[in-house]
Design a protein around this motif. Sequence first.
Motif, short mmCIF file in Angstrom:
data_model
loop_
_atom_site.label_atom_id
_atom_site.label_comp_id
_atom_site.label_asym_id
_atom_site.label_seq_id
_atom_site.Cartn_x
_atom_site.Cartn_y
_atom_site.Cartn_z
N LEU A 314 59.96 21.19 -48.04
CA LEU A 314 59.61 19.98 -47.22
C LEU A 314 59.18 20.47 -45.81
O LEU A 314 58.30 19.75 -45.30
CB LEU A 314 60.95 19.19 -47.02
CG LEU A 314 60.45 17.74 -46.80
CD1 LEU A 314 59.49 17.10 -47.90
CD2 LEU A 314 62.05 16.94 -47.03
N THR A 317 55.80 21.73 -46.13
CA THR A 317 54.66 20.44 -46.37
C THR A 317 54.35 19.60 -45.08
O THR A 317 53.28 19.18 -44.69
CB THR A 317 55.33 19.45 -47.18
OG1 THR A 317 55.76 20.19 -48.71
CG2 THR A 317 54.45 18.33 -47.72
N LYS A 318 55.52 19.55 -44.43
CA LYS A 318 55.17 18.81 -42.83
C LYS A 318 54.43 19.55 -42.21
O LYS A 318 53.90 19.14 -41.23
CB LYS A 318 56.78 18.63 -42.38
CG LYS A 318 57.50 17.33 -42.92
CD LYS A 318 58.90 17.09 -42.29
CE LYS A 318 59.46 15.97 -43.01
NZ LYS A 318 60.79 15.72 -42.50
N ILE A 321 51.23 19.16 -42.82
CA ILE A 321 50.43 18.04 -42.55
C ILE A 321 50.12 17.73 -41.23
O ILE A 321 49.16 17.39 -40.85
CB ILE A 321 51.47 17.17 -43.21
CG1 ILE A 321 51.18 16.82 -44.79
CG2 ILE A 321 50.85 15.72 -42.69
CD1 ILE A 321 51.90 15.95 -45.35
N ASN A 322 51.18 18.24 -40.28
CA ASN A 322 51.04 18.33 -38.97
C ASN A 322 50.02 19.04 -38.38
O ASN A 322 49.03 18.63 -37.17
CB ASN A 322 52.36 18.84 -38.17
CG ASN A 322 53.48 18.06 -38.43
OD1 ASN A 322 53.27 16.79 -38.61
ND2 ASN A 322 54.65 18.33 -38.13
N ASP A 326 46.10 18.21 -46.08
CA ASP A 326 46.72 17.37 -46.89
C ASP A 326 47.98 18.17 -47.70
O ASP A 326 47.52 19.50 -47.67
CB ASP A 326 45.83 16.91 -48.10
CG ASP A 326 46.43 15.72 -48.86
OD1 ASP A 326 47.63 15.48 -48.30
OD2 ASP A 326 46.17 15.50 -49.82
N ALA A 327 49.06 17.91 -47.65
CA ALA A 327 49.95 18.83 -48.41
C ALA A 327 50.97 17.82 -49.36
O ALA A 327 51.02 16.70 -49.13
CB ALA A 327 50.93 19.59 -47.59
N THR A 328 51.51 18.48 -50.34
CA THR A 328 52.54 17.69 -51.21
C THR A 328 53.65 18.62 -51.71
O THR A 328 53.31 19.89 -51.69
CB THR A 328 51.81 17.15 -52.55
OG1 THR A 328 51.38 18.25 -53.26
CG2 THR A 328 50.69 16.16 -52.38
N HIS A 329 54.75 17.93 -51.99
CA HIS A 329 55.89 18.24 -52.32
C HIS A 329 56.45 17.97 -53.56
O HIS A 329 56.63 16.56 -53.47
CB HIS A 329 56.88 18.59 -51.30
CG HIS A 329 58.22 18.86 -51.63
ND1 HIS A 329 59.54 18.31 -51.00
CD2 HIS A 329 58.57 19.57 -52.54
CE1 HIS A 329 60.45 18.61 -51.70
NE2 HIS A 329 60.19 19.64 -52.39
N ILE A 330 56.76 18.54 -54.75
CA ILE A 330 57.22 18.00 -55.74
C ILE A 330 58.52 18.54 -56.18
O ILE A 330 58.53 20.05 -56.27
CB ILE A 330 56.25 18.00 -56.98
CG1 ILE A 330 55.25 16.92 -56.91
CG2 ILE A 330 57.02 17.88 -58.38
CD1 ILE A 330 55.59 15.89 -57.80
N PRO A 331 59.71 18.10 -56.09
CA PRO A 331 60.84 18.94 -56.31
C PRO A 331 61.04 18.56 -57.77
O PRO A 331 60.67 17.79 -58.61
CB PRO A 331 61.95 18.04 -55.88
CG PRO A 331 61.49 16.60 -55.61
CD PRO A 331 59.95 16.72 -55.56
N TYR A 333 63.73 17.74 -60.23
CA TYR A 333 64.92 16.77 -59.65
C TYR A 333 65.67 16.68 -60.94
O TYR A 333 65.48 16.67 -62.04
CB TYR A 333 64.39 15.38 -59.32
CG TYR A 333 63.44 14.61 -60.15
CD1 TYR A 333 63.93 13.73 -61.01
CD2 TYR A 333 62.05 15.00 -60.06
CE1 TYR A 333 63.01 13.08 -61.72
CE2 TYR A 333 61.01 14.43 -60.69
CZ TYR A 333 61.47 13.41 -61.73
OH TYR A 333 60.68 12.85 -62.41
N PRO A 356 49.52 18.25 -58.28
CA PRO A 356 50.67 18.53 -57.49
C PRO A 356 51.44 19.62 -58.06
O PRO A 356 52.50 20.28 -57.23
CB PRO A 356 51.10 17.23 -56.87
CG PRO A 356 50.74 16.49 -58.11
CD PRO A 356 49.54 16.78 -58.85
N THR B 281 56.39 14.41 -52.14
CA THR B 281 56.31 14.06 -50.84
C THR B 281 54.79 14.33 -50.31
O THR B 281 54.16 15.23 -50.79
CB THR B 281 57.30 14.86 -49.93
OG1 THR B 281 58.46 14.54 -50.25
CG2 THR B 281 57.06 14.66 -48.53
N ARG B 283 51.42 13.23 -47.46
CA ARG B 283 51.06 12.29 -46.09
C ARG B 283 50.75 10.95 -46.19
O ARG B 283 50.15 10.51 -47.37
CB ARG B 283 49.66 13.14 -45.58
CG ARG B 283 49.25 12.44 -44.36
CD ARG B 283 47.80 13.18 -44.07
NE ARG B 283 46.91 13.24 -45.14
CZ ARG B 283 45.79 13.87 -44.90
NH1 ARG B 283 45.30 14.75 -44.02
NH2 ARG B 283 44.92 13.78 -46.13
#
Lengths: 480, 459
Positions: A314, A317-318, A321-322, A326-331, A333, A356, B281, B283
């Motif tokens: 995470l 990813t953050k 994006i900052n 573009d970014a994604t995170h898939i856990p 689960y 993703p 997750t 943007r």
Amino acid sequence: MSGKTAFFEHFDRHAHGKGLKGATTHYCPGCGHGLAHKYVAESLVELGVEERTVMISPVGCAVFLFYYFDTGNTQAAHGRAPAVALGHKLANPESIVVSYQGDGDLASIGLAEIIHAAQLGIPISVVFINNAIYGMTGGQMAPTTLMGQTSTTTPHGRGRMQGPPMRVSEMISQLDGATYVERCALYDQRTRKACKKAIKKALTLQVEGRGFGFVEVLSECPTHWGMSSIDAEAHVRDVLSKAYPLGVLKDEAAEPWFAPEKPCFDPGRVVEVIEASAERPERFCSGFPEHVDPVDVSIKLAGAGGDGAQTAALLVTKAAINEGFDATHIPSYGPESRGGTSYADVHIARDEVLSPAAPEPHVLVAFNAPSLAKFASAVRPGGVIIYDSSVISAAPEVDASVRVYPVPCAEIASSLGARVVKNVVALGALQEALKLLADESFLTTLRLSLASKCAMIPVNEEAYRWGVKAVREGISAFDD
Amino acid sequence: MPKKQRPPVVLTPALCKGCGRCIEACPKHAISFGEEIEQTSGYVPVVIDYDICNHCGLCLSACPEPYGLGNTVYDLEHPEHLYGERAARPPRPDDIAARQIPLPELGPLVLKGNYAAAIGALLSGCRHVFGYPITPSTEGAELLSKLLPKLGGVFLQACSEVATVNHMYGTGGAGLPTMTFTSSPGFALMLEGISYMIGAELPSVFINVMRPGPGLGYIGPEQSDLKLCCRGLGHGNTHAIVLAPTSPQEMLDQTMLAFELTFKYRNPVIVAADGFLGQITGRVTLPDAMVEPGLPGWAVYGDAAHSGNLNSSIFQDWTELERHNEHISAKYREMQKHEQRFVANHADDAKTLVIACNTPARMAKAAVEQLRREGLPVGLYQPVTVWPFPIDGLVPLLDHVERIVVVEASDGQLEDELRLALHSAGLRGPELSHLRHMGGILPSDREIIETVRGVTREA
């Protein structure tokens, strides 16, 4: 009829009010429903709340409650009237909501809804008509049908195989959420008066925001009992009220409490609550990490649940994006919060992350041996593997073009006095090995994420720097 | 009180069913069973001996009929009051329109799909959320249970999905925006309630984060409920707009769209996401306005202005019920006409068209981009509304599309929608092939590339 009531003067909804239907109910002669209706209708007016009342009609003979009540009306699915009533009450806490139900509706199909509504204790009023039979469907056994009583589905009388009848008021009165529970009847002047009083009391408790009121009414069903109206009254007096004793089962003094806040639509407040901000985080990267991939970098972080793979993912990813990517995170689960396998797929794309998932990542960060064994061979040629050498002893056998960095994440974290930051050590290592973003991209994101736990910021920053150092200096074992 | 000062008791024989409950109630024995059949009602009303009656009124509270026994002679003097035309109802109040409130320019958020939908609900003015925990949708309810109390809102954890949908029936019926997060087995339990909402024309938004079945299945991503959403919303002639997001951004945007559409059509709207979309997750850019809900004139809000209203799906008269169904069907036709939505990539000159929605559409887009780089004339057609299926956008493409490859995480549920839509449009359509996965496995871009290459080679 005495006094003003909440009944329509003319029952327009009853067959469009044509002929006698404009002024009579659809109930059979001698049915108790009409009396219970009357007591509700009188009480609402006496309390001055008929204009803000919503009557919830059930499925059963009272399904057409809305023919008669000059109030707001909602017709509910079988057994669900208390759930619908709560939806109304929460939508407008000022409204007075009456859930009116029969014994099949309330005590059979709707048992979960009534029990939970009573236990919730939000002030609504329930009128429960118990005539020990299904009326509308034609006289079948109800949960309240007495032992030995015949019905169209107990032609030989209710017996052991049908189980004993259910005493609902006793059950409701055991629930801490219910404020007031009374069982009434309609067979003579005295019981009718008591019934009216009980219904009015339950409504009063709601009007004053004090609590959940439940009134069971032993009611006549001359049609399906096969009796005259007068014999039916005697049956309630001599038989039904012996099986279901009349009286107050619960009457707790309760102070008025129900006064929910009004919904807020102030944009400033909404923005604050969703933690949005006009400020954009500073950027530190000069450009997309093309040296890893021209358009899309994929990273897999894997370990046991609790290793922090998801948190690290995470953060990456953050941070990305900052930086404007573009970014994604898939856990992965699972139902296991701790201890199971946990892996995360992260993508960072110059413009848009498409797929993703990361079946063939550029980078693998492995926190335990099974994760390394499972995913090492999937890493692309030229990729990077970082693994926690504190817990994994053997280096993976991979393509020669893959750079492998053993980093003692757990040991470093322990030496810093915070085992939980081992994932941050790995982040530092990841950045140093790959030059994915900039150190400050990660550190700023870390600080922002820990804004509510400021005390943790220094140890996290130190963990990150140790990760950088471990890769830079080739520290694969750590002994403080 | 002496007799003279009490109002007299008046029996309206036409309204008396002759049950005789007043007979027992009369201490003076002034009432007896009658013998004459009342011509208008067919019942045999009781008879009151007014010489004996002392106007005590005890019979009034024993009479189950609202207007059988009374204290006034009004009804007798005006029999047309009983048999006359429909009395005037108070007029239905005007709609109070929802209000768009501008938001300042805000930086992007990084949100999990479930959270994005939850924030979409807040920005749509939804302050009443009900739910029952079920993976992989639960984070939506968790976030709202935290945020709603800060906005004067309510999150109520229901005792089941069945209770959830009925709480929503109440709040939606009061005219307010309401929603839930659920996943396939939970959604299945809500279908009865959805049918009632459609019948009673009530608004509500369902975020169904679909997972594999049948039965308990498991918690990975699947497009397992497209059939249920498009063809199986409980009993009766039911449909609802079904939106299919592909990203956290669309989880937010489509949730907001869902609230707009549910009030526009007074019909539930379903956001059908797969498990990945709940969990991914990414943007999320916030919209430039939020919504303060209004109050529709039809609402059963529980106040004086709306007290003439009724939420109900029961119609005793078969002709009326057919008319009601026709009215609802007319709304479906409007939805089919105005709400078809899709996204197309490289479709204008495609000879092979990949059709996919939800997360598989992202894999499909990656595959299409790759194949285009290789020079293959491949395009992507992504339904954003699965119902109504966006057939109008597809038809013109069929002039040049020679084959369609449906990529989905289900056993052909999307393909069935396509086939039905083609058939309803009177088209045979081009050759159809497919790539399917189930159980939580999503079609990968590599598989899609191989499948497309395969069918292209065969041709």
